[in-house]
Design a protein around this motif. Structure first.
Motif, mmCIF file in Angstrom:
data_model
loop_
_atom_site.group_PDB
_atom_site.id
_atom_site.type_symbol
_atom_site.label_atom_id
_atom_site.label_comp_id
_atom_site.label_asym_id
_atom_site.label_seq_id
_atom_site.Cartn_x
_atom_site.Cartn_y
_atom_site.Cartn_z
ATOM 1 N N VAL A 113 0.843 -1.205 0.000
ATOM 2 C CA VAL A 113 0.000 0.000 0.000
ATOM 3 C C VAL A 113 0.875 1.251 0.000
ATOM 4 N N VAL A 114 1.972 1.200 0.772
ATOM 5 C CA VAL A 114 2.851 2.378 0.842
ATOM 6 C C VAL A 114 3.419 2.686 -0.543
ATOM 7 N N SER A 115 3.958 1.674 -1.230
ATOM 8 C CA SER A 115 4.585 1.967 -2.523
ATOM 9 C C SER A 115 3.544 2.366 -3.565
ATOM 10 N N LEU A 116 2.372 1.718 -3.537
ATOM 11 C CA LEU A 116 1.314 2.103 -4.482
ATOM 12 C C LEU A 116 0.872 3.553 -4.227
ATOM 13 N N THR A 117 0.750 3.912 -2.951
ATOM 14 C CA THR A 117 0.320 5.273 -2.588
ATOM 15 C C THR A 117 1.347 6.308 -3.050
ATOM 16 N N LEU A 118 2.624 6.030 -2.788
ATOM 17 C CA LEU A 118 3.657 7.005 -3.173
ATOM 18 C C LEU A 118 3.705 7.182 -4.693
ATOM 19 N N GLN A 119 3.574 6.077 -5.429
ATOM 20 C CA GLN A 119 3.565 6.184 -6.900
ATOM 21 C C GLN A 119 2.345 6.956 -7.388
ATOM 22 N N ALA A 120 1.190 6.670 -6.774
ATOM 23 C CA ALA A 120 -0.047 7.345 -7.188
ATOM 24 C C ALA A 120 0.035 8.845 -6.909
ATOM 25 N N ILE A 121 0.637 9.214 -5.779
ATOM 26 C CA ILE A 121 0.787 10.647 -5.450
ATOM 27 C C ILE A 121 1.590 11.337 -6.557
ATOM 28 N N ASP A 122 2.706 10.730 -6.947
ATOM 29 C CA ASP A 122 3.547 11.338 -7.998
ATOM 30 C C ASP A 122 2.764 11.496 -9.291
ATOM 31 N N ALA A 123 2.041 10.436 -9.679
ATOM 32 C CA ALA A 123 1.319 10.469 -10.957
ATOM 33 C C ALA A 123 0.206 11.521 -10.924
ATOM 34 N N ILE A 124 -0.513 11.602 -9.807
ATOM 35 C CA ILE A 124 -1.645 12.537 -9.715
ATOM 36 C C ILE A 124 -1.138 13.984 -9.638
ATOM 37 N N LYS A 125 -0.053 14.188 -8.902
ATOM 38 C CA LYS A 125 0.501 15.550 -8.825
ATOM 39 C C LYS A 125 1.064 16.002 -10.186
ATOM 40 N N ALA A 126 1.604 15.049 -10.931
ATOM 41 C CA ALA A 126 2.133 15.388 -12.262
ATOM 42 C C ALA A 126 1.023 15.898 -13.181
ATOM 43 N N GLU A 127 -0.226 15.464 -12.906
ATOM 44 C CA GLU A 127 -1.394 15.909 -13.696
ATOM 45 C C GLU A 127 -2.121 17.054 -12.982
ATOM 46 N N HIS A 128 -1.462 17.693 -12.017
ATOM 47 C CA HIS A 128 -2.016 18.816 -11.248
ATOM 48 C C HIS A 128 -3.215 18.421 -10.393
ATOM 49 N N GLY A 129 -3.269 17.140 -10.015
ATOM 50 C CA GLY A 129 -4.319 16.705 -9.088
ATOM 51 C C GLY A 129 -3.956 17.089 -7.661
ATOM 52 N N LEU A 130 -4.883 16.826 -6.742
ATOM 53 C CA LEU A 130 -4.713 17.240 -5.345
ATOM 54 C C LEU A 130 -4.568 16.019 -4.437
ATOM 55 N N ILE A 131 -3.832 16.238 -3.348
ATOM 56 C CA ILE A 131 -3.610 15.163 -2.372
ATOM 57 C C ILE A 131 -4.148 15.623 -1.018
ATOM 58 N N SER A 132 -5.050 14.830 -0.436
ATOM 59 C CA SER A 132 -5.479 15.087 0.939
ATOM 60 C C SER A 132 -4.983 13.935 1.804
ATOM 61 N N PHE A 133 -4.684 14.237 3.068
ATOM 62 C CA PHE A 133 -4.009 13.254 3.921
ATOM 63 C C PHE A 133 -4.566 13.308 5.336
ATOM 64 N N ASP A 134 -5.161 12.183 5.768
ATOM 65 C CA ASP A 134 -5.617 12.025 7.148
ATOM 66 C C ASP A 134 -4.692 11.004 7.793
ATOM 67 N N PRO A 135 -3.817 11.423 8.733
ATOM 68 C CA PRO A 135 -2.833 10.462 9.264
ATOM 69 C C PRO A 135 -3.491 9.291 9.994
ATOM 70 N N ASN A 136 -4.634 9.526 10.632
ATOM 71 C CA ASN A 136 -5.451 8.460 11.218
ATOM 72 C C ASN A 136 -4.627 7.312 11.774
ATOM 73 N N LEU A 137 -3.718 7.621 12.687
ATOM 74 C CA LEU A 137 -2.864 6.549 13.180
ATOM 75 C C LEU A 137 -2.631 6.668 14.667
ATOM 76 N N ARG A 138 -2.303 5.531 15.252
ATOM 77 C CA ARG A 138 -1.897 5.554 16.650
ATOM 78 C C ARG A 138 -0.391 5.825 16.682
#
Ligand code: ATP
Ligand code: MG
Length: 318
Positions: free
Chosen positions: A144-169
């Motif tokens: 999930v981590v590697s898929l997420t990091l790759q997806a962030i790069d691809a979406i930002k390259a197309e001027h998309g937006l990233i929202s992040f909820d850390p939701n963690l202990r």
């Protein structure tokens, strides 16, 4: 309209009917309820009429079908939920203690969710995303981590937006590579939605004002701090907006943050004013806690608007 995509766990939640400590004796249980923080978030987005989808995996079993059927019925694009016959759908058994804390038995990492990773249908959904919402709870495995990091790069390259909820202990940050993964996601996030002490987990500053200044200087455009029954606050370069929580009877707090986030991200993408987005999100969060079952708490726009209009002139905006 912009499409929101998230990546992460789908689980069923099964709850002990009576509060108490743990699962060491036979108990009356209620469930299965559809659940998983990313799934609840995306269901809330769908119920507001925004195009959206989730990348996940389920088993070839009723727990998976229950979730997929619900998400599909509510309007979520389920084309990237893969069925993995060798694994069971994830599950979480939950029991509330008298003090409000919870005991859990989780089967997530070893479930079908552990198989989340690249696939043609996953790539196709991610390619259609205008906004990726990253849920920290989903970063439980390397895939999930590697898929997420790759997806962030691809979406930002197309001027998309990233929202992040850390939701963690806090303990999760000590897992190998977790802090680094969280930091690189935060570095590239446009919108950050921490809950209470999560605000300072990834900042040098240990106080609220310092953390907000640090985040905004690092490139985050807006921070929304969720504080449960104490409300929520929005921060950007223009300043701060506070929104008190609406008074409701809390039946089940699970999923409030996910519903709040789903509503906020949707309104934010639609260009609504921050104060309006915050009020809509607070309405979604308040409605969520009044219903038993994690995903049972998601609401339509009409339901939230009706709730907000009942708050009327006594609106407790701080
Ligand atoms: P989660 O447990 O789902 O991760 P969270 O910690 O991310 O939750 P919260 O701060 O608990 O998120 O809830 C998000 C928002 O929902 C709050 O800012 C508030 O607006 C609303 N909310 C939560 N609990 C209540 C409550 N008891 N009464 C009214 N509103 C609430
Ligand atoms: Mg949360």
């Amino acid at each position: 309209m912009q499409k929101v995509v998230t990546i992460g766990e789908i689980v069923v939640e099964i709850m002990a009917s009576e509060p108490g400590v743990g699962f060491l004796e036979p108990l009356t249980l209620k469930g299965p309820f559809p659940s998983g923080a990313p799934a609840i978030f995306i269901d809330q987005v769908a119920r507001l009429g925004q195009p959206c989808g989730i990348v996940s995996c389920v088993g070839n079993d009723d727990f998976g079908r229950l979730n997929v059927n619900r998400l599909k019925a509510d309007g979520v694009d389920v084309s990237a939920i893969r069925v993995i016959p060798e694994f069971a759908t994830g599950s979480a058994f939950v029991r509330y203690r008298e003090d409000g804390n919870r005991d859990f038995v989780f089967n997530i990492k070893q479930s079908a969710n552990g198989q989340i990773g690249p696939a043609p249908e996953v790539d196709a959904l991610l390619a259609s995303a205008d906004c990726l919402h990253v849920m920290g709870s989903a970063l439980f495995c390397e895939g999930v981590v590697s898929l997420t990091l790759q997806a962030i790069d691809a979406i930002k390259a197309e001027h998309g937006l990233i929202s992040f909820d850390p939701n963690l202990r806090k303990e999760m940050l000590d897992l190998p590579g977790m802090r680094q993964a969280m930091e690189s996601i935060l570095e590239r996030a446009d919108l950050f939605l921490p809950s209470g002490p999560e605000l300072n987990l990834l900042t040098q500053a240990k106080d609220e004002a310092g953390a907000i200044a640090e985040l905004l200087a690092s490139g985050v455009k807006a921070v929304v701090l969720k504080c449960g029954a104490h409300g929520a606050s929005y921060f950007d370069a223009q300043g701060r907006i506070d929104q008190a929580a609406f008074p409701v009877e809390e039946i089940d707090p699970t999923g409030a943050g996910d519903c709040f986030g789903g509503a906020f991200v949707t309104a934010w993408l639609r260009g609504e004013k921050p104060a309006d987005a915050l009020r809509l999100a607070a309405g979604a969060g308040a409605l969520a806690v009044t219903r038993k079952g994690p995903m049972e708490g998601t609401s339509t726009r009409a339901e939230i608007d009706a709730f907000l209009s009942r708050q009327g002139a006594s609106d407790p905006v701080a």
